[in-house]
Motif scaffolding. Sequence first.
Motif, short mmCIF file in Angstrom:
data_model
loop_
_atom_site.label_atom_id
_atom_site.label_comp_id
_atom_site.label_asym_id
_atom_site.label_seq_id
_atom_site.Cartn_x
_atom_site.Cartn_y
_atom_site.Cartn_z
N TYR A 266 51.12 -46.86 -61.40
CA TYR A 266 51.94 -47.13 -62.58
C TYR A 266 53.22 -46.28 -62.56
O TYR A 266 54.33 -46.80 -62.75
N ASP A 267 53.10 -45.01 -62.31
CA ASP A 267 54.29 -44.14 -62.34
C ASP A 267 55.24 -44.46 -61.19
O ASP A 267 56.46 -44.44 -61.36
N LYS A 268 54.66 -44.76 -60.02
CA LYS A 268 55.52 -45.09 -58.88
C LYS A 268 56.29 -46.38 -59.14
O LYS A 268 57.42 -46.55 -58.66
N TRP A 269 55.68 -47.30 -59.91
CA TRP A 269 56.39 -48.55 -60.23
C TRP A 269 57.69 -48.25 -60.98
O TRP A 269 58.74 -48.80 -60.66
N TRP A 270 57.58 -47.34 -61.97
CA TRP A 270 58.78 -46.96 -62.70
C TRP A 270 59.78 -46.21 -61.81
O TRP A 270 61.00 -46.38 -61.94
N ASP A 271 59.25 -45.40 -60.90
CA ASP A 271 60.14 -44.71 -59.95
C ASP A 271 60.91 -45.73 -59.11
O ASP A 271 62.10 -45.56 -58.83
N ALA A 272 60.22 -46.80 -58.69
CA ALA A 272 60.86 -47.83 -57.88
C ALA A 272 61.96 -48.54 -58.66
O ALA A 272 63.04 -48.84 -58.13
N LEU A 273 61.70 -48.83 -59.93
CA LEU A 273 62.72 -49.47 -60.76
C LEU A 273 63.95 -48.57 -60.90
O LEU A 273 65.09 -49.04 -60.79
N ASP A 274 63.72 -47.28 -61.13
CA ASP A 274 64.85 -46.35 -61.25
C ASP A 274 65.62 -46.25 -59.93
O ASP A 274 66.86 -46.20 -59.93
N ALA A 275 64.89 -46.22 -58.82
CA ALA A 275 65.55 -46.16 -57.51
C ALA A 275 66.38 -47.41 -57.27
O ALA A 275 67.50 -47.35 -56.74
N ALA A 276 65.84 -48.56 -57.66
CA ALA A 276 66.57 -49.81 -57.46
C ALA A 276 67.83 -49.85 -58.32
O ALA A 276 68.87 -50.36 -57.89
N ARG A 277 67.75 -49.31 -59.53
CA ARG A 277 68.94 -49.28 -60.38
C ARG A 277 70.05 -48.45 -59.74
O ARG A 277 71.24 -48.79 -59.84
N GLU A 278 69.67 -47.38 -59.07
CA GLU A 278 70.67 -46.56 -58.38
C GLU A 278 71.34 -47.35 -57.25
O GLU A 278 72.51 -47.12 -56.94
N VAL A 279 70.62 -48.29 -56.66
CA VAL A 279 71.16 -49.09 -55.55
C VAL A 279 71.97 -50.27 -56.07
O VAL A 279 73.09 -50.53 -55.60
N PHE A 280 71.43 -51.00 -57.02
CA PHE A 280 72.04 -52.26 -57.45
C PHE A 280 72.92 -52.13 -58.69
O PHE A 280 73.72 -53.02 -58.97
N GLY A 281 72.75 -51.05 -59.45
CA GLY A 281 73.57 -50.85 -60.63
C GLY A 281 72.85 -51.21 -61.91
O GLY A 281 71.79 -51.84 -61.92
N ASP A 282 73.45 -50.80 -63.02
CA ASP A 282 72.86 -51.04 -64.33
C ASP A 282 72.66 -52.52 -64.60
O ASP A 282 73.58 -53.34 -64.39
N TYR A 283 71.48 -52.86 -65.07
CA TYR A 283 71.10 -54.21 -65.48
C TYR A 283 71.21 -55.25 -64.36
O TYR A 283 71.24 -56.45 -64.64
N GLN A 284 71.24 -54.80 -63.12
CA GLN A 284 71.11 -55.69 -61.97
C GLN A 284 69.71 -55.60 -61.38
O GLN A 284 69.40 -56.24 -60.37
N VAL A 285 68.88 -54.79 -62.00
CA VAL A 285 67.46 -54.68 -61.67
C VAL A 285 66.70 -55.13 -62.91
O VAL A 285 67.08 -54.82 -64.03
N TYR A 286 65.61 -55.88 -62.69
CA TYR A 286 64.85 -56.45 -63.80
C TYR A 286 63.38 -56.07 -63.69
O TYR A 286 62.86 -55.85 -62.60
N CYS A 287 62.75 -56.01 -64.85
CA CYS A 287 61.32 -55.73 -64.91
C CYS A 287 60.67 -56.72 -65.87
O CYS A 287 61.14 -56.89 -67.00
N GLY A 288 59.61 -57.37 -65.41
CA GLY A 288 58.95 -58.40 -66.20
C GLY A 288 57.78 -57.87 -67.01
O GLY A 288 57.01 -57.03 -66.55
N ILE A 289 57.66 -58.37 -68.23
CA ILE A 289 56.54 -58.12 -69.13
C ILE A 289 55.96 -59.48 -69.52
O ILE A 289 56.72 -60.41 -69.84
N ILE A 290 54.64 -59.61 -69.51
CA ILE A 290 54.00 -60.85 -69.93
C ILE A 290 53.59 -60.73 -71.39
O ILE A 290 52.76 -59.87 -71.73
N TRP A 291 54.15 -61.59 -72.22
CA TRP A 291 53.77 -61.61 -73.63
C TRP A 291 52.38 -62.22 -73.77
O TRP A 291 52.11 -63.30 -73.23
N GLY A 292 51.50 -61.54 -74.48
CA GLY A 292 50.18 -62.08 -74.75
C GLY A 292 49.05 -61.38 -74.02
O GLY A 292 47.90 -61.76 -74.18
N LEU A 293 49.37 -60.35 -73.25
CA LEU A 293 48.34 -59.62 -72.51
C LEU A 293 48.10 -58.22 -73.06
O LEU A 293 47.23 -57.50 -72.55
N GLU A 294 48.84 -57.84 -74.06
CA GLU A 294 48.65 -56.53 -74.68
C GLU A 294 49.08 -56.62 -76.15
O GLU A 294 49.70 -57.60 -76.55
N PRO A 295 48.74 -55.63 -76.95
CA PRO A 295 49.13 -55.67 -78.36
C PRO A 295 50.64 -55.82 -78.53
O PRO A 295 51.42 -55.37 -77.69
#
Length: 376
Positions: A266-295
């Motif tokens: 879980y923590d490494k996933w967020w690290d990867a997103l942050d690393a990708a933002r450094e490469v591709f720039g702000d809001y050029q990296v995306y992270c998906g959330i599925i509605w309906g699987l958690e409160p």
Amino acid sequence: MRSSLAKKLSIISNGLQFDLDMFASRSEEYYENTYGYCVTNRGVERGHRLPQVLLLGDELVVSVLRREGSPWSLRFEGEDLCLYHEGRFSQVVGLPEALPFFGKELSDGVLTDDVISAYGAVTPGFFLYPDCHYFDRGAQCRFCSLRAARSTVAKPLVKDFPRQRIMEATRHIQNSGWRVPMITNTTGTPLDDEGVRRTVLEPLRAIHDACDPKIKMHLLTHPPQDLGLIEEYKRAGVTSIAFNIEIYDRDLFASICPGKDRLYGYDKWWDALDAAREVFGDYQVYCGIIWGLEPLASSMEGMEAILDRRIGLATNVFHADPGTAMARRPQPSVADITALAEREAELYRKYPDAGTIYDVSMRNTIDWEVRNGYMG
């Protein structure tokens, strides 16, 4: 909320009732679902010719989820495909246009239909390495029907993308006359980074090399073990990237996506997103959330956490695929989807630089609609 969006939300939540054979004998051509990454309907076969989406008007499309007991139903009245709600006529809906880059034979004898994927109604791309090694360990995401799809209804689709094949297919896309602002690429999950380089990076380079003129390339994939590989994606021509964590709540992430949790983290996933933002720039990296699987509160917190990191949001609404561990889980209610959409609208106002991956309506998400003011 616009009435068109309210209708889409209700159809996503409830699905549709219709005769499974109703499209099989139709003479018109349209974009049919090829089930490249999920089995959305029980008992479906390619011969049923279910459309990829329905066109609702007001620039909206919606997924075709066949669900018993839905208040929504479809039937043909002459040449018109009619949508009904609780037995009352609602509107005539459209079928997605047949894609002009399909039906072409490549030099190796394979049809473009079995090489090219299309997302929503109009966006072409490729599904590279259409498998996931988490299945081999019994640790696949509990909602995922990828392997079932690829071994049954999606079987004609190719699994290998040698350079010549994918370059020819890319040229067919660009020379088709279709408006192609972006080629979007999805991947499964190879065992290791070397597998990624062989089965994902090499085809991406071929797509980029074939494009003339060069256009945007989006990639949805699992983050690499070596975060340095993110730079290789950019050098291969990728212009935006998504690593979908799916579940924001840490404990639910571990139980619903056990492979991602145990074998990546879980923590490494967020690290990867942050690393990708450094490469591709702000809001050029995306992270998906599925509605309906958690409160609801957890999804709302997750959406804000993503945007606050200057990462783009990519939501999807849970659909219960047959054959998965979550096949009997109820799909989220209209009220829950509406509450999440209202919060998403607030967040887009708070983070005005954040956009959406696609600049059109997609079948099982409402990100584009929310971003473009359909909530009112």
